[in-house]
Scaffold this motif. Structure first.
Motif, mmCIF file in Angstrom:
data_model
loop_
_atom_site.group_PDB
_atom_site.id
_atom_site.type_symbol
_atom_site.label_atom_id
_atom_site.label_comp_id
_atom_site.label_asym_id
_atom_site.label_seq_id
_atom_site.Cartn_x
_atom_site.Cartn_y
_atom_site.Cartn_z
ATOM 1 N N THR A 154 0.867 -1.269 -0.146
ATOM 2 C CA THR A 154 -0.103 -0.041 0.096
ATOM 3 C C THR A 154 0.686 1.114 -0.016
ATOM 4 O O THR A 154 0.552 2.269 -0.760
ATOM 5 C CB THR A 154 -0.939 0.085 1.440
ATOM 6 O OG1 THR A 154 -1.750 -1.058 1.349
ATOM 7 C CG2 THR A 154 -1.693 1.246 1.167
ATOM 8 N N LEU A 155 1.776 1.101 0.990
ATOM 9 C CA LEU A 155 2.779 2.437 0.813
ATOM 10 C C LEU A 155 3.555 2.679 -0.554
ATOM 11 O O LEU A 155 3.765 3.756 -0.954
ATOM 12 C CB LEU A 155 3.960 2.260 1.956
ATOM 13 C CG LEU A 155 4.728 3.297 2.284
ATOM 14 C CD1 LEU A 155 3.973 4.647 2.648
ATOM 15 C CD2 LEU A 155 5.672 2.884 3.391
ATOM 16 N N ILE A 156 3.904 1.506 -0.996
ATOM 17 C CA ILE A 156 4.692 1.632 -2.315
ATOM 18 C C ILE A 156 3.429 2.181 -3.569
ATOM 19 O O ILE A 156 3.990 2.984 -4.162
ATOM 20 C CB ILE A 156 4.968 0.362 -2.933
ATOM 21 C CG1 ILE A 156 6.423 0.013 -2.107
ATOM 22 C CG2 ILE A 156 5.612 0.340 -4.380
ATOM 23 C CD1 ILE A 156 6.722 -1.443 -2.352
ATOM 24 N N VAL A 157 2.456 1.918 -3.465
ATOM 25 C CA VAL A 157 1.417 2.250 -4.464
ATOM 26 C C VAL A 157 1.148 3.558 -4.220
ATOM 27 O O VAL A 157 1.277 4.575 -5.024
ATOM 28 C CB VAL A 157 -0.006 1.610 -4.515
ATOM 29 C CG1 VAL A 157 -0.981 2.106 -5.310
ATOM 30 C CG2 VAL A 157 0.453 0.121 -4.939
ATOM 31 N N LEU A 158 0.827 4.067 -3.052
ATOM 32 C CA LEU A 158 0.616 5.397 -2.539
ATOM 33 C C LEU A 158 1.635 6.448 -2.998
ATOM 34 O O LEU A 158 1.092 7.467 -3.684
ATOM 35 C CB LEU A 158 0.178 5.717 -1.041
ATOM 36 C CG LEU A 158 -1.139 4.962 -0.596
ATOM 37 C CD1 LEU A 158 -1.325 5.069 0.768
ATOM 38 C CD2 LEU A 158 -2.670 6.090 -1.435
ATOM 39 N N SER A 159 2.811 5.947 -2.502
ATOM 40 C CA SER A 159 4.017 6.613 -2.780
ATOM 41 C C SER A 159 4.035 6.943 -4.531
ATOM 42 O O SER A 159 4.435 8.176 -4.842
ATOM 43 C CB SER A 159 5.274 6.058 -2.313
ATOM 44 O OG SER A 159 5.225 6.030 -0.913
#
Length: 188
Positions: A154-159
């Protein structure tokens, strides 16, 4: 939403709040087996009951009432509830392959209730004098690993979305575009 639920499960596990799961136990045939329902001490115990659903269908139950240290059972005499130091345990002696199945205990204390679920299997090639206790990785660790992977993803996608948006914004500014209005022409 799944991420929030995931983090809540991790928090519950880390705080030591009792969450129900299935304990998988494998014992050698011919051994003496003991199952502990709760780590709470005997002094606040009111009652404990074990429901046993054997693989062969020979179901039974055994119960203990602390008021009179009495037991009641529909199981054969090999399966008993015993008091060991400050705890009450389910004791099977000797353990047989026919004892394989699902064991569910319910313990009632003055402060509240607890329950535990065990899936018990027999391993015939184990020396009769040694008991094998095999458990899969704790549920909390598995939940933590899955949730951590989900959080990282999720962090990778949001970033990536945020970075892509900033790059597009800079690109529009360089080209003289205004978001939603197209190209802005300066007339002098």
């Amino acid at each position: 939403m799944e991420l929030i639920l995931c983090w809540m499960m991790i928090a519950l596990q880390l705080n030591g709040i009792h969450t129900e799961g299935i304990h998988i136990k494998t014992f050698g045939t011919g051994t003496n087996v003991s199952l502990l329902c709760s780590n709470r001490t005997f002094n606040t115990l009111i009652m404990e009951k074990w429901n046993i659903e054997r693989r062969g269908g020979d179901d039974c139950w055994v119960g203990f009432l602390s008021e009179n240290n009495g037991t009641n059972s529909t199981c054969d005499s090999r399966i008993t509830i015993q008091q060991k130091s400050d705890h009450v345990i389910l004791h099977i002696s000797p353990f047989k392959p026919s004892d394989e199945g699902n064991y569910t205990c319910q313990t009632h204390f003055s402060e509240g209730d607890e329950s535990a679920h065990f899936h018990v299997t027999a391993e015939s090639n184990v020396n009769a004098s040694e008991v094998q206790h095999r458990q899969p990785p704790q549920a909390g660790i598995i939940i933590w690993m899955v949730c951590s992977f989900g959080a990282l993803l999720t962090l990778i996608v949001l970033s990536s979305v945020i970075i892509w948006g900033k790059v597009q914004s800079k690109r529009r500014k360089k080209l003289g575009e205004h978001p939603g209005y197209g190209t802005i022409h300066h007339i002098y």
